[in-house]
Design an enzyme around this catalytic site. Sequence first.
Site, PDB file in Angstrom:
ATOM      1  N   VAL A  88     -39.477 -72.828 -77.895  1.00 19.65           N
ATOM      2  CA  VAL A  88     -38.921 -72.969 -78.908  1.00 19.65           C
ATOM      3  C   VAL A  88     -38.503 -74.482 -79.604  1.00 19.65           C
ATOM      4  CG1 VAL A  88     -37.753 -70.752 -78.686  1.00 19.65           C
ATOM      5  CG2 VAL A  88     -36.586 -72.894 -77.853  1.00 19.65           C
ATOM      6  N   TYR A 108     -24.361 -77.933 -72.513  1.00 21.06           N
ATOM      7  CA  TYR A 108     -24.639 -76.395 -72.984  1.00 21.06           C
ATOM      8  C   TYR A 108     -23.429 -75.814 -74.145  1.00 21.06           C
ATOM      9  CZ  TYR A 108     -24.711 -71.084 -72.435  1.00 21.06           C
ATOM     10  OH  TYR A 108     -24.665 -69.813 -72.682  1.00 21.06           O
TER      11      TYR A 108
END
Length: 261
Positions: free
Chosen positions: A65, A157
């Site tokens: 991705v 994250y």
Amino acid sequence: MSGRLDGRNVLVSGAARGIGAAVARLFAAEGARVAVTDIRDREGQAVVAGITEAGGHAFYHRLDVSTRQAWDGARQETENRYGPVDVLVSNAFTMTRPALADLTEREWSDSLQVNLTGAFHGIRSVLPGMRQRGTGSIVAISATNGNEITLPANAAYQPAKAALSSLIRHVAVTYGHDGVRANAVHPGGVRTSMLAEEGVLPMAEAMATSFPVPRLGEPDDIARAALFLAGDEAAYITGTSLVVDGGASVGTTPPAQEHSS
């Protein structure tokens, strides 16, 4: 199943296991033709085999991705096999654990590249076709971690997931008049193989006993939320974030007290 996605062509990233695999299986069971994409080839092909054995339609495409070219290739193969992409589920992610002081530049960069830029590339790839046809649904799997809650770790994250939800709101506002809806799902703790592999599943299960719904989420819990947002039942919903965490981000529940008679 009720055929809620009959005739829809769906591209799911990170679909070889966990939440992505649950999304692929449920969407196919609801009538969608599904492009299962991931970098875990064997597991992704197994997901496709299960879908086809159950009578559904799916194929596997290897997708990194982090590059626009790879996304365009996945979209093109979907179009060649099934037709235009009606629904994009951007699920692929990577988890980095360190807090800020211990985080390397590489970990920071990798987290943003997969968790945020990966979704950016995917949306950019499918958006022109959706706008041209005047219809399309984008669902991003974000997280409560970085949105509703902040933990003393995951320094790369959490910002990536918060930015992902912001990106989804931008798409919703900017392209709504073109017929494109964009929404996010914010899972809390979910029982996945990743938790088991990292050795934190017992700790997560223990923490979950204090949630208002006292258990970890299952991948199917998140898939059902994504199904709702992807389909016609959510035709008047865009730019929203649907929290699916058993109430954990609202507050924890103390253990039941024993009462003497």
